[in-house]
Design a protein around this motif. Structure first.
Motif, PDB file in Angstrom:
ATOM      1  N   GLU A 582       0.830  -1.206   0.000  1.00 10.89           N
ATOM      2  CA  GLU A 582       0.000   0.000   0.000  1.00 10.89           C
ATOM      3  C   GLU A 582       0.867   1.260   0.000  1.00 10.89           C
ATOM      4  O   GLU A 582       0.573   2.242  -0.683  1.00 10.89           O
ATOM      5  CB  GLU A 582      -0.927   0.001   1.211  1.00 10.89           C
ATOM      6  CG  GLU A 582      -2.014  -1.078   1.157  1.00 10.89           C
ATOM      7  CD  GLU A 582      -2.853  -1.113   2.423  1.00 10.89           C
ATOM      8  OE1 GLU A 582      -2.490  -0.409   3.387  1.00 10.89           O
ATOM      9  OE2 GLU A 582      -3.868  -1.841   2.445  1.00 10.89           O
ATOM     10  N   GLU A 586       1.292   4.224  -2.893  1.00  5.56           N
ATOM     11  CA  GLU A 586       1.068   5.640  -2.588  1.00  5.56           C
ATOM     12  C   GLU A 586       2.227   6.492  -3.074  1.00  5.56           C
ATOM     13  O   GLU A 586       2.024   7.556  -3.677  1.00  5.56           O
ATOM     14  CB  GLU A 586       0.881   5.810  -1.082  1.00  5.56           C
ATOM     15  CG  GLU A 586       0.633   7.243  -0.661  1.00  5.56           C
ATOM     16  CD  GLU A 586       0.379   7.373   0.820  1.00  5.56           C
ATOM     17  OE1 GLU A 586       0.682   8.453   1.370  1.00  5.56           O
ATOM     18  OE2 GLU A 586      -0.112   6.399   1.438  1.00  5.56           O
ATOM     19  N   GLY A 589       2.385   7.259  -6.813  1.00  6.59           N
ATOM     20  CA  GLY A 589       1.291   8.022  -7.401  1.00  6.59           C
ATOM     21  C   GLY A 589       0.046   7.205  -7.653  1.00  6.59           C
ATOM     22  O   GLY A 589      -0.865   7.657  -8.350  1.00  6.59           O
ATOM     23  N   LEU A 590       0.002   5.980  -7.106  1.00  2.00           N
ATOM     24  CA  LEU A 590      -1.152   5.105  -7.327  1.00  2.00           C
ATOM     25  C   LEU A 590      -2.044   5.013  -6.092  1.00  2.00           C
ATOM     26  O   LEU A 590      -2.935   4.174  -6.036  1.00  2.00           O
ATOM     27  CB  LEU A 590      -0.669   3.702  -7.719  1.00  2.00           C
ATOM     28  CG  LEU A 590       0.224   3.618  -8.961  1.00  2.00           C
ATOM     29  CD1 LEU A 590       0.726   2.201  -9.154  1.00  2.00           C
ATOM     30  CD2 LEU A 590      -0.536   4.078 -10.199  1.00  2.00           C
ATOM     31  N   GLY A 591      -1.774   5.872  -5.099  1.00  2.00           N
ATOM     32  CA  GLY A 591      -2.530   5.795  -3.857  1.00  2.00           C
ATOM     33  C   GLY A 591      -4.021   5.983  -4.047  1.00  2.00           C
ATOM     34  O   GLY A 591      -4.835   5.405  -3.315  1.00  2.00           O
ATOM     35  N   ALA A 592      -4.391   6.786  -5.046  1.00  3.05           N
ATOM     36  CA  ALA A 592      -5.817   7.042  -5.278  1.00  3.05           C
ATOM     37  C   ALA A 592      -6.562   5.791  -5.715  1.00  3.05           C
ATOM     38  O   ALA A 592      -7.786   5.734  -5.639  1.00  3.05           O
ATOM     39  CB  ALA A 592      -5.981   8.141  -6.329  1.00  3.05           C
ATOM     40  N   CYS A 593      -5.811   4.767  -6.173  1.00  2.61           N
ATOM     41  CA  CYS A 593      -6.456   3.522  -6.618  1.00  2.61           C
ATOM     42  C   CYS A 593      -6.538   2.485  -5.506  1.00  2.61           C
ATOM     43  O   CYS A 593      -6.999   1.368  -5.737  1.00  2.61           O
ATOM     44  CB  CYS A 593      -5.675   2.925  -7.795  1.00  2.61           C
ATOM     45  SG  CYS A 593      -5.466   4.041  -9.190  1.00  2.61           S
ATOM     46  N   GLY A 594      -6.093   2.832  -4.322  1.00  4.36           N
ATOM     47  CA  GLY A 594      -6.035   1.871  -3.235  1.00  4.36           C
ATOM     48  C   GLY A 594      -7.380   1.285  -2.870  1.00  4.36           C
ATOM     49  O   GLY A 594      -7.471   0.119  -2.482  1.00  4.36           O
ATOM     50  N   TRP A 595      -8.466   2.080  -3.024  1.00  2.76           N
ATOM     51  CA  TRP A 595      -9.792   1.581  -2.646  1.00  2.76           C
ATOM     52  C   TRP A 595     -10.211   0.404  -3.507  1.00  2.76           C
ATOM     53  O   TRP A 595     -10.994  -0.447  -3.086  1.00  2.76           O
ATOM     54  CB  TRP A 595     -10.824   2.714  -2.738  1.00  2.76           C
ATOM     55  CG  TRP A 595     -11.010   3.241  -4.150  1.00  2.76           C
ATOM     56  CD1 TRP A 595     -10.289   4.204  -4.763  1.00  2.76           C
ATOM     57  CD2 TRP A 595     -11.974   2.790  -5.097  1.00  2.76           C
ATOM     58  NE1 TRP A 595     -10.721   4.411  -6.046  1.00  2.76           N
ATOM     59  CE2 TRP A 595     -11.773   3.550  -6.281  1.00  2.76           C
ATOM     60  CE3 TRP A 595     -12.994   1.832  -5.078  1.00  2.76           C
ATOM     61  CZ2 TRP A 595     -12.551   3.384  -7.416  1.00  2.76           C
ATOM     62  CZ3 TRP A 595     -13.761   1.672  -6.211  1.00  2.76           C
ATOM     63  CH2 TRP A 595     -13.549   2.433  -7.365  1.00  2.76           C
TER      64      TRP A 595
END
Length: 601
Positions: A582, A586, A589-595
């Motif tokens: 996780e 983040e 730059g992929l943190g927004a896709c974590g959900w």
């Protein structure tokens, strides 16, 4: 025997013999050859067969002789230096010799045990004036000793194998330093002998300087070159960074004329440093001399090499007067009066290029030595540590949980029969239910169902954790990254400092030493090469499809010293990898896709 199994006082395992010094006035007690008389300076680990001084037959009668295989331990000044007698010898009073009962303890096992425990024993010393522990205090110290001599020999063999790697690297490092001197002599041989000569001050950009005077020193520590920095012939930069971090926000200001710059040649007690890199703010201690060459006449690399010749040892740090064994360092004014031959600039440039290449090799060897030392220390922690706690013994046999312990865990979890069946089905389908472990509570033993990972899953988890340690941002996010990483590793370790990472493949291992800057540990090469940690992980996983690399391993500084990831349980590895993945997303730059991965609504 102590209350804990296999923990014994040293005095119950060995005879402790104090050293003695024969009267110095009696010259007949000393000789050019004979019985080695060992002092602390001769204790450099390993077997001691020779010394800087020897005793005559008359001198032998005035000391306590100890037999071959006695373990030597320093108890005054530099407490904790260890050696082992390679022949019958004597020591001075700063050393205690331990003659182990070889029916119970192998001498080499005792030697490695004392090396492992040296730091802890050192903490028992009286530090009011000079570090000192008594023979009695040393004798009361307890070490773990397996009952079986065969088991002891197995431990010794393992440690020797790991130490041999380090010793080979150190020998290569010594050869490179000798090569520096040979190269200098070969390039400048005729000019050193027949060239025109002048005083060193004629080749300097400014007078030889000293460090910050006592009346200008700030209160507390400040980043400066100190005695320990002269163990290497170049500045590592770590000492300065550590000082700045320890005194973050300290109110001190130092005149820039005391700041170390590239091209400086530093001198202290006959030891030299050539400053080729000085990225961190670093200042001179008052005990250090700074020599700044006029590079139009002599290059720093050449001046360093000239002063570093063996024939200059006595000049830079020699006897005060003829017949006096006491030594003192050369003074600034005396340095300027040294005679230096004129050396052609063309040859100077040739030597400078060669020395820079040698320095690069030496730095790489130093990194490899640090990795080998970490591996050796980790093996020591695994093999020489105290006996595991009784509770852990009761619950595990050869690393496998006993049936009783498994029942106890299941009862504690209170899993209904139906839910347990569903969990088994899920596991058979390749899905695992992993209990959440809260970072920061790793010191508590959590009752949980034992989870297993497939070989591929464990490899992937190791690669994720390896990337997490190797890579760190090189901007203002560094501090936050380091803090979160520490929280993740607290799942397995109350205190964690990454030291090295190795990626194992079919050809061997690629090892990366993690170096400390002001805020965190990282591998500078990998952090520069990859803009985001996902790029690094992606490359490793793609290589993994072709069987390269096959795994990753970590060496880290934990509560018990240097250790490896072998100490972590499967559940801990899995949980740390989940949090680590996780975090890598983040910082890529992929943190927004974590959900999406977490399955949130």
């Amino acid at each position: 025997m102590s209350k804990k199994k296999n923990m014994y006082k040293l005095e119950s395992l060995a005879r402790l013999i104090s050293g003695r010094t024969p009267e110095r006035e009696q010259k007949e007690y000393y000789a050019e050859t004979g019985t080695p008389w060992v002092k602390i300076e001769n204790l450099d680990q390993g077997y001691i067969r020779e010394a800087s001084e020897y005793l005559s037959e008359q001198g032998k009668e005035k000391v306590n002789l100890v037999p071959e295989n006695s373990v030597l331990f320093s108890i005054v000044g530099t407490v904790g230096k260890v050696g082992i007698a390679g022949r019958e010898l004597a020591t001075n009073q700063q050393i205690v010799s331990l003659i182990f009962d070889e029916t119970r303890v192998l001498p080499l096992y005792g030697y490695y045990a004392l090396r492992y425990h040296a730091e802890e024993i050192r903490k028992l010393s009286n530090q009011t004036t000079m570090a000192l522990i008594s023979r009695k205090t040393l004798g009361q110290y307890r070490i773990y000793v397996p009952d079986s001599l065969e088991k002891q020999q197995e431990i010794v063999d393992n440690l020797q194998r790991f130490e041999e790697i380090k010793l080979k690297k150190e020998e290569m490092r010594s050869r490179m330093e000798r090569y520096e001197q040979v190269l200098f002599q070969r390039i400048f041989a005729s000019q050193l002998r027949y060239g025109e000569k002048a005083k060193l001050r004629n080749y300097l950009k400014e007078p030889v300087g000293t460090g910050v005077p006592k009346n200008e020193e700030p209160n507390g520590e400040f980043p400066c070159v100190r005695l320990e920095d002269f163990r290497k012939t170049y500045l590592t930069g770590l000492h300065a960074g550590e000082k700045v971090e320890e005194n973050a926000g300290a109110d001190w200001a130092i005149d820039d004329k005391y700041r170390v710059c590239p091209g400086d040649v530093l001198l202290r007690n006959g030891k030299l440093i050539l400053v080729d890199q000085a990225e961190d703010p670093l200042y001179l201690d008052r005990s250090v001399l700074r020599i700044v060459p006029d590079q139009g006449q002599i290059l720093p690399e050449v001046l360093y090499a000239y002063l570093n010749q063996p024939c200059m040892d006595e000049v830079l740090y020699g006897a005060r007067k003829e017949g006096d064994s006491r030594r003192r360092p050369i003074r600034a004014g005396e340095v300027e009066k040294l005679i230096l031959p004129h050396l052609s600039m063309k040859k100077q440039e040739d030597y400078s290029r060669c020395l820079k290449k040698i320095r690069e090799i030496e730095r790489n060897l130093d990194r490899e030595i640090a990795l080998a030392e970490a591996a050796f220390s980790g093996m020591g922690w695994l093999l020489l540590r105290k006996e595991p706690e009784e509770e852990a013994k009761a619950e595990t046999v050869s690393g496998v949980e006993t049936e009783e312990a498994q029942k106890k865990d299941l009862e504690t979890m209170k899993v209904p029969e139906q839910e347990a069946g569903e969990a088994d089905q899920a596991e058979a389908g390749g899905q695992e239910e992993t209990p959440e472990v809260v970072p920061g509570n790793a010191g508590q033993r959590t009752k949980r169902k034992r989870m297993e990972l497939s070989k591929e899953q464990k490899r992937t988890a190791h690669l994720v954790l390896g990337v997490l340690c190797c890579w760190a941002p090189r901007d203002e996010r560094t501090g936050a990254y380091c803090k979160r990483r520490q929280e993740i590793f607290r799942i397995a370790q109350p205190y964690f400092q990454p030291a090295a990472v190795s990626f194992a493949d079919k050809k061997g291992q690629r090892e990366y030493l993690l170096e400390k800057d002001f805020l965190t540990y990282r591998n500078e090469e990998l952090s520069k090469r990859y803009d985001t940690p996902i790029y690094l992980l992606q490359e490793l996983l793609q290589e993994g499809e072709n069987g390269n690399p096959q795994d990753a391993h970590l060496a880290f500084q934990g509560e018990e010293g240097i250790a490896t990831d072998e100490l972590w349980s499967t559940a801990q590895i899995r949980q740390m990898a989940v949090h680590g993945w996780e975090m890598l997303m983040e910082y890529s730059g992929l943190g927004a896709c974590g959900w999406l991965e977490r399955g949130e609504n």
